[in-house]
Design an enzyme around this catalytic site. Structure first.
Site, short mmCIF file in Angstrom:
data_model
loop_
_atom_site.label_atom_id
_atom_site.label_comp_id
_atom_site.label_asym_id
_atom_site.label_seq_id
_atom_site.Cartn_x
_atom_site.Cartn_y
_atom_site.Cartn_z
N LYS A 1 39.42 47.40 46.66
CA LYS A 1 39.12 47.01 48.04
C LYS A 1 40.30 47.36 48.95
CE LYS A 1 36.43 43.40 50.35
NZ LYS A 1 35.24 44.26 50.51
N ARG B 1 40.88 39.86 42.02
CA ARG B 1 40.57 41.22 42.46
C ARG B 1 41.71 41.79 43.30
NH1 ARG B 1 34.95 42.33 45.50
NH2 ARG B 1 36.00 41.19 47.17
#
Length: 404
Positions: free
Chosen positions: A249, A147
């Site tokens: 994120k 990620r």
């Protein structure tokens, strides 16, 4: 490490920094093996004038075998400073240097650092757990690494390879192993940061990047624990919009939710549930959690479409639920579905699973049965935490045991 793996994953990070990075190629089948990672040396000598190095004395040694004296029974979700952190750097070649485990402390940054001026930064969150035999488990750290690679591409940043990321996490946890709570008393929260630490003035990617990991022992994120939380649907602010960075994120995504969250908490709610920015009727996520709705044994959650963070706990809950025979739908979930839902729950690294006791929308409050702690959320919480803590055989192959 298997032959050739390092060269394959290294190519994903070794990209030029002129403009945005090209798409990182990462095989979906990539698995990081659980190697033996011995305790790193805890004595370092670092020049005091080193740019962007952690602030520290020239020599630092701590005995890490001592048992930390904490009130484990009342451990909350807040920062407790531990012994060590990890720092690695990357220049214009896009390749991160071999990192170091350094004493935890302030870091030096230029006032013109890219992260301070333009918000060029990412963070991750994962946990380590102590088993009853005293050993330590990590939960799916390679998913966080993947990620971060994806987010770095969106933010025009280089990123550590998957193996570098996982190795750094292991080193940091082992250096701070005395801070891992006893079984059932909490976890060691691990916070990797990737920031543009190089100095810039004009809007451009930073010329230098820092990869930093620190840790803190934590208890429950919500003071209610597994008890139900109370949400209010936000109808004035939005968390993300199509084409933005809601699915990444990045550090900038989170400050924008603070105002709505503060207002909600001032009214007695636990947190805020956001709607989509286009139609104002489809569920997105809570401030830092994904949302699930249960109706007639079907579990529904908003589909990942660029505005919703692809949570690793979300992914894990979906896979666990499917393994237990539940039907899981990833789709547009209308806010009206909350009215007739059997139960609602949130997922995230910090909260794991949080049952929702009530949702308030347009002044109307909907409460869920069994004081909000539904059968499905209870079952999934128990299944996932049992895996994370090593209380059951890891039939999913998700945990990594650290050899101390």
């Amino acid at each position: 490490m298997e032959p050739g793996l390092a060269s394959r994953v290294a190519r994903s990070a070794a990209q030029p920094l002129s403009g945005c990075l090209s798409r990182h190629s990462l095989s979906p089948w990539l698995k990081i093996q659980n190697h033996i990672y011995p305790m790193p040396s805890l004595c370092h000598k670092v020049p005091s004038t080193g740019k962007c190095h952690a602030s520290m004395t020239t020599s630092y040694i701590r005995e890490t075998s001592d048992v930390t004296d904490l009130d484990w029974e009342n451990l909350g979700f807040g920062l407790i400073e531990t012994d060590f952190m990890y720092v690695a750097k990357c220049g214009t070649d896009g390749i991160f240097s071999k990192g170091e485990v350094l004493p935890f402390g302030p870091i030096a940054l230029s006032p013109s650092a890219g992260v301070l001026n333009y918000g060029q930064g990412l963070f991750e969150g994962l946990k380590a757990y102590r088993k009853t035999d005293g050993s330590i488990l990590l939960f799916r750290p390679e998913e966080n690494a993947i990620r971060m690679l994806s987010g770095a591409e969106r933010m025009c940043m280089p990123a550590p390879t998957v193996e570098q990321f996982v190795d750094a996490v292991k080193q940091t946890v082992l250096a701070n192993k005395r801070w891992v709570p006893p079984t059932g008393k909490g976890s060691l929260y691990i916070r990797p940061l990737l920031i543009g630490s190089g100095a810039v003035l004009g809007l451009a990617p930073a010329p230098e990047y820092s990869f930093i990991i620190f840790v803190s022992p934590v208890g429950n994120y919500f003071k209610e624990g597994l008890s139900p939380i109370n949400l209010i649907v936000e109808d004035k602010f939005h968390r993300a919009s199509p084409g933005g960075t809601g699915g990444v994120k990045t550090i900038g995504n989170y400050a924008s939710v603070l105002k709505a969250q503060k207002i909600a908490k001032g009214k007695g709610y636990s947190d805020v549930l956001y709607l989509d920015a286009v139609h104002d009727k489809y569920l997105e996520e809570v401030s830092s959690c994904n949302i699930f709705v249960v109706k007639d044994n079907v579990i529904s959650t908003p589909a990942i479409k660029g505005t919703i963070l692809p949570g690793i706990t979300r992914k894990s809950i979906i896979e666990v639920a499917q393994s237990k025979g539940f039907k899981v739908e990833e789709r547009l979930v209308c806010v009206d579905e909350l009215i007739n839902a059997d139960e609602v729950f949130c997922t995230g690294t910090a909260v794991v699973v949080s049952p929702v006791g009530s949702v308030t929308y347009m002044g109307k409050r909907v409460e869920y049965g069994n004081q909000g702690v539904g059968v499905v959320s209870q079952q999934l919480y128990k299944s996932l935490t049992s895996l994370q803590m090593g209380n059951v055989e890891d039939w999913m192959g998700w945990t990594m045991q650290l050899n101390q």
